[in-house]
Design a protein around this motif. Structure first.
Motif, short mmCIF file in Angstrom:
data_model
loop_
_atom_site.label_atom_id
_atom_site.label_comp_id
_atom_site.label_asym_id
_atom_site.label_seq_id
_atom_site.Cartn_x
_atom_site.Cartn_y
_atom_site.Cartn_z
N ASP A 1 8.01 -28.14 111.15
CA ASP A 1 7.02 -27.89 112.21
C ASP A 1 7.47 -26.75 113.12
O ASP A 1 6.69 -25.85 113.45
CB ASP A 1 6.79 -29.15 113.05
N GLY A 2 8.74 -26.79 113.54
CA GLY A 2 9.27 -25.77 114.43
C GLY A 2 9.31 -24.41 113.76
O GLY A 2 8.95 -23.39 114.38
N LYS B 1 10.07 -14.79 104.60
CA LYS B 1 9.04 -15.43 105.44
C LYS B 1 8.07 -16.24 104.57
O LYS B 1 7.68 -17.34 104.91
CB LYS B 1 8.30 -14.35 106.23
N GLU B 2 7.73 -15.66 103.41
CA GLU B 2 6.75 -16.30 102.54
C GLU B 2 7.27 -17.60 101.94
O GLU B 2 6.58 -18.61 101.93
CB GLU B 2 6.33 -15.34 101.42
N ASN B 3 8.52 -17.58 101.41
CA ASN B 3 8.98 -18.82 100.79
C ASN B 3 9.32 -19.89 101.83
O ASN B 3 9.17 -21.08 101.57
CB ASN B 3 10.10 -18.60 99.76
N LEU B 4 9.73 -19.49 103.03
CA LEU B 4 9.97 -20.47 104.08
C LEU B 4 8.65 -21.13 104.48
O LEU B 4 8.59 -22.34 104.68
CB LEU B 4 10.64 -19.82 105.29
N LYS B 5 7.58 -20.34 104.57
CA LYS B 5 6.26 -20.90 104.89
C LYS B 5 5.82 -21.90 103.82
O LYS B 5 5.30 -22.97 104.13
CB LYS B 5 5.21 -19.80 105.01
N MET B 6 6.02 -21.55 102.54
CA MET B 6 5.62 -22.45 101.46
C MET B 6 6.40 -23.77 101.52
O MET B 6 5.82 -24.84 101.36
CB MET B 6 5.83 -21.78 100.10
N CYS C 1 7.88 -25.14 104.18
CA CYS C 1 7.47 -25.90 105.36
C CYS C 1 6.10 -26.55 105.19
O CYS C 1 5.92 -27.72 105.52
CB CYS C 1 7.48 -25.00 106.59
N ASN C 2 5.15 -25.79 104.67
CA ASN C 2 3.81 -26.34 104.47
C ASN C 2 3.81 -27.50 103.49
O ASN C 2 3.11 -28.49 103.70
CB ASN C 2 2.85 -25.24 104.00
N GLU C 3 4.61 -27.39 102.42
CA GLU C 3 4.66 -28.49 101.45
C GLU C 3 5.34 -29.73 102.03
O GLU C 3 4.91 -30.85 101.80
CB GLU C 3 5.36 -28.06 100.17
N ILE C 4 6.40 -29.53 102.80
CA ILE C 4 7.09 -30.66 103.44
C ILE C 4 6.13 -31.39 104.38
O ILE C 4 6.08 -32.63 104.39
CB ILE C 4 8.34 -30.17 104.21
#
Length: 94
Positions: free
Chosen positions: A86-87, A24-29, A31-34
């Motif tokens: 975003d999704g 969950k953490e690396n997916l958030k990172m 997505c936020n950077e993209i």
């Protein structure tokens, strides 16, 4: 496996955990950077498929192969066509 666009590939290489896959953490990172880099607003770099992280049109020449984020069927259905950073962030914030 997914082929990403070249810009998302660089972000994924930086944050993706090769030993544990998507967390969950690396997916958030990722997505936020993209989103912060406004990658999806850059010109398309191909004509065959959409990058599953930014949505830009790309082809099999650019980017890297990466496993897709793993969602349960209910979460996958709620994403619908919104298969991008975003999704994913909307889904993770629920």
């Amino acid at each position: 496996m997914l082929k990403t666009c070249s810009e998302c590939a660089e972000v994924i290489k930086k944050h993706f955990d090769r030993d544990n896959g998507w967390t969950k953490e690396n997916l958030k990172m990722v997505c936020n950077e993209i989103i912060a880099k406004k990658i999806k607003e850059l010109p398309d770099e191909g004509m065959f498929r959409k990058c599953r992280f930014c949505g830009r049109i790309t082809d099999m020449v650019h980017g890297i192969m990466v496993s897709p984020p793993d969602f349960c069927h209910r979460c996958w259905d709620s994403l619908g066509a919104n298969l991008n950073a975003d999704g994913y962030l909307c889904l993770l914030s629920k």
